[in-house]
Design an enzyme around this catalytic site. Structure first.
Site, PDB file in Angstrom:
ATOM      1  N   HIS A   1       0.845  -1.218   0.000  1.00  0.00           N
ATOM      2  CA  HIS A   1       0.000   0.000   0.000  1.00  0.00           C
ATOM      3  C   HIS A   1       0.872   1.258   0.000  1.00  0.00           C
ATOM      4  O   HIS A   1       0.439   2.308   0.476  1.00  0.00           O
ATOM      5  CB  HIS A   1      -0.933   0.043   1.214  1.00  0.00           C
ATOM      6  CG  HIS A   1      -1.695  -1.215   1.443  1.00  0.00           C
ATOM      7  ND1 HIS A   1      -2.974  -1.410   0.967  1.00  0.00           N
ATOM      8  CD2 HIS A   1      -1.350  -2.368   2.065  1.00  0.00           C
ATOM      9  CE1 HIS A   1      -3.390  -2.620   1.316  1.00  0.00           C
ATOM     10  NE2 HIS A   1      -2.410  -3.234   1.972  1.00  0.00           N
TER      11      HIS A   1
ATOM     12  N   SER B   1      15.018  20.345 -17.762  1.00  0.00           N
ATOM     13  CA  SER B   1      13.847  21.173 -18.050  1.00  0.00           C
ATOM     14  C   SER B   1      14.315  22.367 -18.863  1.00  0.00           C
ATOM     15  O   SER B   1      15.434  22.841 -18.681  1.00  0.00           O
ATOM     16  CB  SER B   1      13.231  21.633 -16.733  1.00  0.00           C
ATOM     17  OG  SER B   1      12.575  22.880 -16.899  1.00  0.00           O
TER      18      SER B   1
ATOM     19  N   GLU C   1       9.619   7.307 -17.466  1.00  0.00           N
ATOM     20  CA  GLU C   1       8.219   7.740 -17.594  1.00  0.00           C
ATOM     21  C   GLU C   1       7.644   7.260 -18.926  1.00  0.00           C
ATOM     22  O   GLU C   1       6.468   6.892 -19.011  1.00  0.00           O
ATOM     23  CB  GLU C   1       8.125   9.259 -17.488  1.00  0.00           C
ATOM     24  CG  GLU C   1       8.390   9.755 -16.079  1.00  0.00           C
ATOM     25  CD  GLU C   1       8.519  11.267 -16.020  1.00  0.00           C
ATOM     26  OE1 GLU C   1       7.708  11.895 -15.348  1.00  0.00           O
ATOM     27  OE2 GLU C   1       9.437  11.823 -16.654  1.00  0.00           O
TER      28      GLU C   1
END
Ligand code: ARG
Length: 460
Positions: free
Chosen positions: A155, A277, A290
């Site tokens: 969890h 970035s 990703e």
């Protein structure tokens, strides 16, 4: 000239024509198409349906086309409908009207089903090689990071400490199942549809389909001509296998993304597998991971889409089946790349053992304390509740579980022996999990040896 010109003029409406055309993607079947045609020409010759001289001319021409395909110099015409038409046109231009004898007793329906099976069989082996490569990386990590302890989560809450090597190996086994799933699919795929004609079987009983199947490296010829030309289970199976691999890679990627955040700080990804970035100078983003995660969604979508295409198809070949190519090509490309990227990310990341160890909350040893109380004769449910109360008490006092004074333990548990506090030692906790498959160093060492053994077994 269209292959099917005769009854029809072949002057297809331009929009219908471009809609129909599959050459833009099925050119990737070029090599297997030519192999299928060479085997077919030999089968015709063996059956006495093609003169030796004609067979030689056809086969030589096809060999030439094959070489052009490997060299990337095959001249495909914008007007070619699909790869089968393109190869046949080339052959005709090269050797003249004798090329017209090649399609005797064959249909594009059994031809394309054969080509595609051959393509998928080769793709399965390529994906298997990438799976093996990633498995190698995981085995190396399990050795390299030996001794590192990770808070194990359920969890996404700390549960129990585990060896990081045990965690790496958990992903090894998922990939091993992927390898076996693909291998089972391979066995289902290596059935030869060639010689089934359009749907009813070839019109020439002299054709020896068993010999033909052997020549192309299949296990056996398909036993029912209708099923042979319409069966795309192997396509759905391949898309499922790729989706499952994608899901496995995605779950791994998600964990690595999380563990390499500043908040976790268990790992640092190599610069070669990170991006920046355009605005924020400090950023280091895990884009490749990703994308592995993102593309797994696309893979799953391709499977769902293709199953929907198949769902209501009437018997035998329907043009809808042409929709089988792009999802498979894209899925194979995606999975091969994703596995390569995963392997690169994992082999180059740096593990911060001490940060990982320091992150373990002693509460993650609560089960060990409950087990220790059980060994003094207390029933597990009671021990569970006593330790639960100790956890609450420590929280009330603002202490970690291993900081709770002996007097508090003694207040909760009558006759609490101070030696029971050893239960809160991380190394002892690990070493107690020595049953087969557990996270104790000796059990993980045994697991690692088994993993190395199964990984070495060549499936193809
Ligand atoms: N391009 C077609 C496909 O991929 C080849 C088979 C064409 N057969 C036919 N009956 N139109 O499915």
């Amino acid at each position: 000239m269209k292959l099917w010109q005769g009854r029809l003029t072949g002057k297809l409406n331009p929009s219908a024509e471009s809609f129909n055309r599959s050459l833009g993607f099925d050119h990737r079947l070029g090599s297997v198409d030519v192999c299928g045609s060479i085997a077919w020409a030999e089968a015709l010759q063996y059956a006495g349906l093609l003169e030796d001289r004609d067979a030689k001319q056809i086969i030589d021409g096809l060999e030439h086309i094959k070489a052009q395909i490997s060299a990337g110099t095959l001249d495909v015409d914008a007007g070619d409908e699909d790869i089968h038409s393109a190869v046949e046109r080339q052959l005709t231009e090269m050797i003249g009207p004798v090329a017209g004898r090649l399609h005797t007793g064959r249909s594009r329906n059994d031809q394309v089903a054969t080509d595609f099976r051959l393509w998928v069989m080769a793709a399965i082996q390529r994906v298997d090689a990438q799976l093996c490569n990633l498995q190698d990386t995981l085995l190396q990590r399990a050795e390299l990071d030996w001794g590192a302890v990770l808070p194990g989560y359920t969890h996404l809450q700390q549960a129990q400490p585990i060896l990081l090597s045990h965690w790496w190996l958990s992903h090894f086994w998922a990939l091993q199942r992927d390898r076996h799933r693909l291998h089972n699919l391979y066995k289902e795929t290596e059935v030869c549809p060639l010689g089934c004609g359009a749907l009813a079987g070839t019109g020439f009983e002299e054709i020896d389909r068993f010999r033909l199947s052997d020549a192309l490296g299949f296990r056996e010829p398909s036993p029912n001509s209708l099923d042979a030309v319409s069966d795309r289970d192997f396509v759905a199976g391949f898309l499922f296998c790729c989706s499952m691999i994608g899901v496995h890679a995605s779950r791994m990627a998600e964990a690595l993304i999380l563990y390499s955040t500043r908040e976790f700080g268990y790992m640092t990804l190599a610069d070669d597998f990170s991006t920046g970035s355009s605005l924020m100078p400090q950023k280091k983003n895990p884009d490749p991971l990703e994308l592995v995660r993102g593309k797994s969604g696309t893979l799953t979508g391709r499977l769902a889409g293709f199953l929907a295409t198949l769902k209501a198809l009437p018997s035998a070949y329907d043009k809808d089946l042409q929709e089988d190519k792009q999802p498979v090509f894209e899925a194979a490309d995606t999975v091969e790349k994703a596995l390569e990227v995963m392997s690169g990310c994992i082999s180059t990341l740096v593990v911060h053992k001490s940060k990982m160890f320091a992150a373990i909350d002693p509460q993650a040893l609560a089960t060990d304390m409950a087990d220790a109380l059980v060994s003094t004769g207390i029933p597990f449910r009671e021990a569970y509740s006593l330790v639960g109360r100790a956890v609450r008490k420590a929280e009330e006092l603002g202490l970690l579980l291993n900081e709770l004074p002996l007097t508090e333990w003694q207040a909760l548990v009558p006759n609490f022996d101070f030696r029971l506090l050893d239960a809160l030692d991380i190394d002892l906790s690990l070493s107690r999990r020595a049953a087969f498959g557990g996270t104790a160093p000796e059990a993980v060492r045994e697991q690692l040896e088994i993993a190395k053994g199964v990984q070495k077994v060549k499936l193809y």
